[in-house]
Each structure stands twice: as structure tokens, then as C-alpha cells.
Design an enzyme around this catalytic site. Structure first.
Site, PDB file in Angstrom:
ATOM      1  N   ASP A   1      -5.976 -32.119  -7.613  1.00  0.00           N
ATOM      2  CA  ASP A   1      -5.441 -32.362 -10.093  1.00  0.00           C
ATOM      3  C   ASP A   1      -5.461 -33.851  -9.535  1.00  0.00           C
ATOM      4  OD1 ASP A   1      -4.356 -30.835 -11.698  1.00  0.00           O
ATOM      5  OD2 ASP A   1      -3.714 -32.667 -11.816  1.00  0.00           O
TER       6      ASP A   1
ATOM      7  N   GLU B   1      -4.276 -26.301 -20.454  1.00  0.00           N
ATOM      8  CA  GLU B   1      -4.889 -27.126 -21.202  1.00  0.00           C
ATOM      9  C   GLU B   1      -6.366 -27.646 -20.717  1.00  0.00           C
ATOM     10  OE1 GLU B   1      -5.370 -31.897 -19.029  1.00  0.00           O
ATOM     11  OE2 GLU B   1      -3.065 -31.104 -18.726  1.00  0.00           O
TER      12      GLU B   1
ATOM     13  N   HIS C   1      -8.873 -21.544 -13.899  1.00  0.00           N
ATOM     14  CA  HIS C   1      -8.706 -22.548 -12.364  1.00  0.00           C
ATOM     15  C   HIS C   1      -6.960 -22.132 -12.184  1.00  0.00           C
ATOM     16  CE1 HIS C   1      -7.285 -24.767 -15.211  1.00  0.00           C
ATOM     17  NE2 HIS C   1      -6.341 -25.521 -15.131  1.00  0.00           N
TER      18      HIS C   1
HETATM   19  P1  5GP Z   1      -3.374 -26.377 -17.571  1.00  0.00           P
HETATM   20  O1  5GP Z   1      -2.954 -26.679 -17.419  1.00  0.00           O
HETATM   21  O2  5GP Z   1      -5.217 -26.037 -17.403  1.00  0.00           O
HETATM   22  O3  5GP Z   1      -3.536 -25.162 -16.255  1.00  0.00           O
HETATM   23  O4  5GP Z   1      -4.368 -27.694 -15.904  1.00  0.00           O
HETATM   24  C1  5GP Z   1      -4.857 -28.284 -16.108  1.00  0.00           C
HETATM   25  C2  5GP Z   1      -5.685 -29.267 -14.539  1.00  0.00           C
HETATM   26  O5  5GP Z   1      -6.438 -29.776 -14.424  1.00  0.00           O
HETATM   27  C3  5GP Z   1      -4.225 -30.184 -14.510  1.00  0.00           C
HETATM   28  O6  5GP Z   1      -2.852 -29.906 -13.806  1.00  0.00           O
HETATM   29  C4  5GP Z   1      -4.812 -31.959 -14.492  1.00  0.00           C
HETATM   30  O7  5GP Z   1      -3.930 -33.143 -14.345  1.00  0.00           O
HETATM   31  C5  5GP Z   1      -5.973 -30.914 -14.059  1.00  0.00           C
HETATM   32  N1  5GP Z   1      -7.068 -32.311 -14.803  1.00  0.00           N
HETATM   33  C6  5GP Z   1      -6.915 -32.336 -15.856  1.00  0.00           C
HETATM   34  N2  5GP Z   1      -9.090 -33.311 -15.684  1.00  0.00           N
HETATM   35  C7  5GP Z   1      -9.016 -33.590 -15.145  1.00  0.00           C
HETATM   36  C8  5GP Z   1      -9.993 -34.037 -13.868  1.00  0.00           C
HETATM   37  O8  5GP Z   1     -10.492 -34.653 -14.819  1.00  0.00           O
HETATM   38  N3  5GP Z   1      -9.672 -34.251 -12.362  1.00  0.00           N
HETATM   39  C9  5GP Z   1      -9.017 -33.612 -11.614  1.00  0.00           C
HETATM   40  N4  5GP Z   1      -8.556 -33.858 -10.406  1.00  0.00           N
HETATM   41  N5  5GP Z   1      -8.313 -32.844 -13.020  1.00  0.00           N
HETATM   42  C10 5GP Z   1      -8.239 -32.616 -13.992  1.00  0.00           C
END
Ligand code: 5GP
Length: 105
Positions: free
Chosen positions: A29, A93, A98
Site C-alpha cells: 500500500d 476509495e 482489494h
Molecule cells: P480502500 O480505502 O479503497 O479500501 O483502500 C485503497 C487503498 O489503496 C488505500 O489504502 C490507499 O493507500 C491505496 N492506494 C491508493 N492508490 C494507490 C496506488 O497508486 N498505489 C498503491 N500501492 N496503493 C494505492
């Protein structure tokens, strides 16, 4: 439009990839919430857990097998947390499912 994770899968955006097979990719992440914070992602772009279908059963199961395998390979399998966020109400987000894997090791 392709999700950010599809762009990473297609190598349009760089990322720290720790595992990959035909169906799944595992990334570090970009904004870790624990010492180890990985994202276990199906290559099939499914927006949210609410969108999974019967035909996705195998890949969803495989996310957990990959989580187990990666945790063992990184020697963090003595304890870790797995979770999905579903929709903005619960801070999803990126609209490409995932599985988060977090560990304090
Ligand atoms: P969500 O809030 O959707 O469950 O988690 C999305 C995750 O993706 C977040 O923890 C965020 O830090 C991670 N994330 C967002 N954009 C990127 C990216 O471009 N690369 C990586 N490796 N992680 C990302």
C-alpha cells in the site's frame, strides 16, 4: 475508465509488487496503515464486494489463499488482519476490490 489498480497491473503506473500470478496481484500500500500493509487484488476489475457474482467465487477464494501464502513467505503468519472496505460509507476509495492485509511485523 480503468481503475488505478488496473493501471498498475498493466504497468502504466509503477508500484511495489510483492506477488503476481495469472489472476491476482499483491502490492505494498502506498500509504501504509501498519508496518506491513499489502493489497491483494484480483486482476478482474470488480468495483465492490456488492458486485461479486457466482462466477467470481474462485477468484475471491484465491484472494484468501494468496493472503495466506504471502503472509507465510513474509514470516508474518503468526497474526495479521484481513479486511475489505465496501463503498464510500466504509471508506472504500478505489472501486476495484482489494483485500487489505495488515501486520505489525
Ligand atoms: P480502500 O480505502 O479503497 O479500501 O483502500 C485503497 C487503498 O489503496 C488505500 O489504502 C490507499 O493507500 C491505496 N492506494 C491508493 N492508490 C494507490 C496506488 O497508486 N498505489 C498503491 N500501492 N496503493 C494505492
Amino acid at each position: 475508465m480503468a481503475s488505478i489498480f488496473t493501471k498498475i497491473i498493466n504497468r502504466e503506473i509503477p508500484s511495489d509488487i510483492v506477488f503476481e500470478n495469472e489472476k491476482i496481484i499483491v502490492l505494498k500500500d502506498i500509504n501504509p496503515q501498519a508496518k506491513t500493509h499489502l493489497l491483494i487484488i484480483p486482476k478482474k476489475e470488480i468495483p465492490t464486494i456488492n458486485d461479486i457474482q457466482e462466477c467470481d467465487s474462485q477468484v475471491i477464494a484465491e484472494l484468501f489463499f494468496v493472503a495466506k501464502k504471502v503472509a507465510q513467505q513474509l514470516w508474518i503468519d503468526e497474526g495479521y488482519k484481513l479486511h475489505f472496505n465496501v463503498w464510500e460509507k466504509w471508506w472504500q476509495e478505489v472501486m476495484h476490490i482489494h483485500l487489505h492485509l495488515l501486520s505489525d511485523i
